[in-house]
Design an enzyme around this catalytic site. Structure first.
Site, PDB file in Angstrom:
ATOM      1  N   LYS A   1       0.832  -1.207   0.000  1.00 40.19           N
ATOM      2  CA  LYS A   1       0.000   0.000   0.000  1.00 40.19           C
ATOM      3  C   LYS A   1       0.865   1.254   0.000  1.00 40.19           C
ATOM      4  CE  LYS A   1      -4.449  -1.319   1.885  1.00 40.19           C
ATOM      5  NZ  LYS A   1      -5.370  -1.163   3.003  1.00 40.19           N
TER       6      LYS A   1
ATOM      7  N   LYS B   1      -5.714  -9.831  -9.438  1.00 38.25           N
ATOM      8  CA  LYS B   1      -6.835 -10.093  -8.545  1.00 38.25           C
ATOM      9  C   LYS B   1      -8.025  -9.263  -9.041  1.00 38.25           C
ATOM     10  CE  LYS B   1      -7.511  -9.767  -3.602  1.00 38.25           C
ATOM     11  NZ  LYS B   1      -6.999  -9.380  -2.315  1.00 38.25           N
TER      12      LYS B   1
ATOM     13  N   LYS C   1     -12.165  -3.545  -7.951  1.00 36.30           N
ATOM     14  CA  LYS C   1     -12.901  -2.398  -8.464  1.00 36.30           C
ATOM     15  C   LYS C   1     -11.912  -1.360  -9.002  1.00 36.30           C
ATOM     16  CE  LYS C   1     -16.653   0.627  -7.296  1.00 36.30           C
ATOM     17  NZ  LYS C   1     -17.464   1.276  -6.288  1.00 36.30           N
TER      18      LYS C   1
END
Ligand code: SF4
Length: 329
Positions: free
Chosen positions: A111, A191, A194
């Site tokens: 991240k 993966k 969205k």
């Protein structure tokens, strides 16, 4: 009944990867465990987002949980920020967790790369709050995907550290790993997500789902209709494993290897089987949209029940921490 806790981010638009990998399992766990499921909105604010959309995203995610078959009479469904004891215990856990433990988390490293312009404390603290989400309920089991196993390990470590210093308060929860097939995005590489816009939402109608399936990548080695394919490397076949009956999987797998079926026909069978399961969920979601009070009442009741449980744990925690307590009135 042993307690289970799990959380889902308020994306507001759950895709078939989430459904197959997590929500189906959540529904079945209710049969054996006392389950608490949370829409973890505080986790979602650690990355850039639009505040004007957050309430709706959270509401829609809760609505989808209900549409998928979670029965609020048999499990608790709540929103993380409605139960402040999650973050309260998270603060306590900050004080027993070495910074190095948080820094070595793979998800923190990933991240930090993805959100270079906003590497905030919340991103690093994410698994500590996650440990609090679980341990505030003294949950014994946590259904997670493989990418979250490291966080459950850290949660166990935090429970050990806390117990060693302040007394035996928390159990060490165990991960329940989903054995569901791992569905990739429609491009067949990453993966399903969205953010990458490679997903099929579980509430999409048949036309929109077909458009995505029709153009989805299959076995790339199968260039012509007459080329034999390999179902093991085909993401569409993984979806068959998730949605089609075993006999259909077997037949299509064999036919693919002999080039006896084309990819479009194979996808049409998948669409039919997928819709057989997802269409009733979509119908239920549409009917819940017309009854928002029911969704909000479910969340209110979930928060109230969870507050009763979490206040008890915080009371115990504050006592062993040696904090000055006000006498009960
Ligand atoms: S026939 Fe089906 S399983 Fe085989 S490559 Fe095409 S889509 Fe994949």
């Amino acid at each position: 009944m042993a307690r289970v806790f799990s959380g889902i981010q308020p994306t507001g638009d759950i895709h078939i990867g989430n459904y197959v990998g997590a929500l189906r399992q959540w529904v079945s766990l209710v049969e054996q465990y006392e389950c608490i499921y949370s829409v973890v909105d505080y986790h979602a604010i650690t990355v850039e987002y639009r505040p004007a959309e957050m309430a709706e995203r959270t509401f829609n995610t809760a609505l989808i949980l209900l549409a998928c078959g979670l029965d609020p009479e048999r499990c608790r469904i709540q929103v993380q920020s409605h139960v402040p004891q999650h973050t309260e215990l998270g603060w306590v856990f900050n004080s027993v967790t070495p910074v190095g433990d948080a820094e070595r988390m793979t998800q923190f490293k990933e991240k930090s790369k993805q959100h270079r312009g906003n590497i905030n404390m919340g991103i690093m603290d994410y698994p500590i709050l996650q440990a609090a989400d679980i341990l505030i309920y003294k949950a014994r089991f946590v259904p997670v995907g493989e990418d979250q196993v490291q966080h459950v390990e850290l949660c166990r470590e935090i429970a050990r550290k806390f117990n060693a210093r302040f007394g035996d308060v928390f159990p060490e929860p165990e991960a329940i790993l989903s054995c569901a097939p791992r569905i990739l995005g429609t491009e067949g590489k990453n993966k399903m997500s969205k953010t990458l816009n490679n997903y099929i939402g579980i509430l999409e109608d048949e036309g929109s789902t077909w458009e995505k399936l029709r153009t989805a990548v299959t076995d790339v080695a199968r260039v012509r209709r007459t080329d034999p394919g390999d179902p093991e490397v085909c993401n569409i076949y993984t979806m068959h494993r998730a949605f089609s009956p075993e006999n259909a999987q077997k037949e299509l797998g064999e036919a693919c290897k002999k080039a006896a079926v084309g990819c479009i026909d194979c996808k049409r069978v998948l669409l039919k089987n997928m819709m057989a399961e997802l269409a009733p969920i979509r119908e239920k979601a549409l009917s819940l949209k017309g009854n928002p009070d029911y969704v909000m009442d479910t969340l209110r009741q979930g928060a109230e029940a969870c507050k009763r449980m979490t206040e008890e744990t915080m009371d115990e925690v504050q006592k062993v921490l040696g904090l000055l307590r006000l006498p009960h009135p």
